[in-house]
Design an enzyme around this catalytic site. Structure first.
Site, PDB file in Angstrom:
ATOM      1  N   SER A 221       0.821  -1.201   0.000  1.00  4.95           N
ATOM      2  CA  SER A 221       0.000   0.000   0.000  1.00  4.95           C
ATOM      3  C   SER A 221       0.857   1.254   0.000  1.00  4.95           C
ATOM      4  O   SER A 221       1.938   1.277   0.586  1.00  4.95           O
ATOM      5  CB  SER A 221      -0.893   0.005   1.249  1.00  4.95           C
ATOM      6  N   LYS A 245      -8.945  -2.877  12.236  1.00  2.98           N
ATOM      7  CA  LYS A 245      -9.270  -1.483  11.923  1.00  2.98           C
ATOM      8  C   LYS A 245     -10.350  -1.441  10.831  1.00  2.98           C
ATOM      9  O   LYS A 245     -11.306  -0.672  10.912  1.00  2.98           O
ATOM     10  CB  LYS A 245      -8.018  -0.743  11.462  1.00  2.98           C
TER      11      LYS A 245
END
Lengths: 416, 178
Positions: A221, A245
């Site tokens: 990412s 998350k």
């Protein structure tokens, strides 16, 4: 091909036995569990996984709807009403699917603007970005065809307008329209093929999503600081940090989604689509679903012929070209914005341009929802111009002239 | 410091997993329910049959909930054969009397209890049915006399609403209370 001696011996148990022969479990462990991820991802990185979950919800609810839907102009509308009234839980499944389309676009738009803000399209992630734009394109086609299936007034007239896009193409236009419709007007052959394609395309999207993830996991990412991560200290395993998350984000998002499904299921739709399709009468005010409004505004903005040196592009073709160009330009973004810094955090000039672009997109959406009269025409034209100026003038200029900030070497290094 | 056998993190993991499981099961429920017959399918739950148009010695085949029902106007010979069959129907013993409301009217489901084919009127003297698919035989009361079927043709709920009309799918008069 790896030589057999390089493959580690099988682990114990059934999973070990399977994994030795078909390394699916070690693959999942590698890509979903240990997958090293930048430690500073903020909430905007949640929307990729949310988009994946929306895709699954749409496919599952869609399969259950298809079990009760009839793709025939005489029966489609009633089969949808039967889903609403007679099929056990049918109202819920249909509202999940109907509002799910809107939720999917909300999530994907946020995902796209996240990428724009943090420069996620920049090298080496150009193909990752291009695959995302391809997914977005197929999503739009899928959503449009899905909206035709209930065969209400908006279904019919939306399909009439959209298939007529092709009539703008010189010489072969009319033939293309008939090829698209399978008939002279939008009729039963159109409905049946749209149903077949509406069922097919989500699986194409799944394939592209897999490629999108392969490309993502190649370099990992991007992150809010937009820097290349060199230190292992700056990465944490995907599980449990980001799985949890993402779950929290999913919980909040599902509440938002449920609020529409249970309390305002028709808020994002048009009441006209609860009137059975009538080829003799067009609804007074025909607008697409909200997620197409900015593009619709661009289509309508070009109400003048564009003279070129040797010939003239008439306003109809120009509008259609502008609309397609407004999506296709995204493919070329990595080459239009060549500034070496990724994240807008370190690009104060780009940051201003980004927010103006976002605001402009919202303006286009508003203009698309209004009748094309009075000042709306002017505003729509100005906003359309700004849209293209952003890509073809501002981004190249910024690439050349915006100062390159000194970037932190690691995520922990303080920045001012 | 020693770790307790179940620590805080284990508890949180279990709680998260449980909440997820409840959510997934709760969301899956309406999807599973949608696969069961819808309300319009359930609404087709009765079939009226006008008996006055069924000639003596013939069978009318009607559809009840999409399935086949035989309504047979039995001759005295049929009734006698059925009564005689009480002794031979040994696979699932039932008296003919228990299977009819009026002896001249036999109402039975017309799908073979083996694998669902529709039996044909049997040739020969037993006044019954023979299944073309796997060879099961049913007598004049719809009782199985030869396998592979292992149970009699079931008798659906039906009610005489008048002397010449029955409604299949309604419970019989005398059982209405139940």
């Amino acid at each position: 091909m790896e030589s057999e001696s390089k493959i580690p011996p099988a682990k114990k148990g059934i999973i070990g036995w399977i994994d030795h022969r078909l390394p699916i479990f070690s693959f999942m462990d590698h890509e979903l569990n240990r997958y090293p991820t930048p430690k500073n991802l903020n909430i905007w990185w949640n929307f990729g996984s949310l988009a994946g979950i929306m895709l699954m919800i749409m496919i599952i609810s869609g399969i259950f709807l298809a079990m009760n839907y009839t793709a025939n102009t005489q029966m489609a509308f009633n089969s949808v009403e039967r889903i609403m009234r007679d099929v056990n839980g049918g109202w819920l499944i249909r509202y999940l699917h109907m509002n799910g389309a809107s939720m999917f676009f909300i999530v994907v738009y946020i995902h796209i603007f996240r990428g724009l803000y943090y420069g996620s399209y920049k090298p080496p992630r150009e193909l990752l970005w291009a695959l995302g734009v391809a997914i977005f394109l197929i999503m739009m086609a899928t959503a449009f065809m899905g909206y035709v299936l209930p065969w209400g007034q908006m279904s019919l007239w939306g399909a009439e307008v959209i298939t007529n896009f092709f009539s703008a193409i010189p010489v072969v236009g009319e033939d293309l329209v008939q090829l698209t419709r399978g008939s002279f007007a939008v009729d039963n052959p159109t409905l049946t093929r749209f149903f077949a394609l509406h069922y097919l395309m989500p699986f194409l999207i799944v394939g592209l999503v897999v490629l999108h993830l392969v490309a993502l996991h190649r370099f990992g990412s991007n992150n809010p600081k937009g820097i290349d991560i060199t230190s292992p200290k700056d990465k944490i395993p995907f599980h449990p940090y980001y799985t949890l998350k993402d779950l929290v984000g999913l919980g909040v998002f599902l509440m938002f989604y449920s609020a529409f499904v249970f309390f305002a299921p028709d808020y994002l739709g048009h009441p006209d689509n609860y009137i059975p399709a009538n080829p003799l009468q067009t609804p007074a005010h025909i607008v697409p679903e909200w997620y197409f409004l900015p593009f619709y505004a661009i289509l309508r903005a070009i109400d003048f012929d564009i003279p070129l040196l040797l010939f003239t592009i008439d306003s109809k073709l120009a509008g259609v070209l502008a609309m397609f160009a407004s999506v296709l330009v995204l493919f070329f973004l990595p080459w239009l914005d060549r500034h070496p810094v990724r994240s807008a955090r370190f690009r104060p000039w780009y940051k201003i341009v980004f927010w103006l672009f976002l605001f402009n997109a919202l303006v286009l959406g508003y203009v698309g929802s209004q009748p094309p009269e009075g000042t709306m025409i002017m505003i729509g034209q100005a906003a359309t111009a700004w849209y293209f100026i952003h890509f073809f003038v501002l981004l190249p200029l910024l690439s050349k002239y915006e100062p390159v900030a000194t970037l932190p070497k690691t995520l922990d290094e303080p920045t001012i | 410091m020693t770790q307790p056998a179940v620590n805080r993190r284990d508890f949180l993991s279990l709680a998260t997993g449980a909440a997820l499981a409840v959510g997934v099961v709760g969301a899956a429920k309406p999807f599973a329910q949608s696969l069961f017959p819808a309300k319009d399918v359930l609404a087709l739950s009765t079939t009226e049959v006008d008996l006055s148009t069924i000639a003596l010695g013939t069978t009318r085949t009607v559809i009840y909930r999409g399935k086949v029902v035989f309504v047979r106007h039995r001759t005295p010979e049929d009734i006698a054969a059925a009564a005689a069959g009480d002794a031979t129907a040994i696979i699932e013993p039932q008296t003919d009397k228990a299977r009819v409301q009026k002896p001249e009217w036999l109402v039975v489901m017309g799908n073979c209890t083996h694998l669902g084919c529709v039996p044909k009127a049997a040739e020969g003297s037993d006044h019954g049915w023979a299944c073309p698919c796997h060879g099961s035989h049913f007598d004049a009361s719809g009782r199985v006399v030869k396998g592979p079927a292992a149970t009699n043709l079931p008798v659906p709920d039906y009610r005489f609403v008048s002397d010449t009309k029955i409604v299949i799918g309604l419970k019989p008069e005398d059982k209405k209370a139940s």
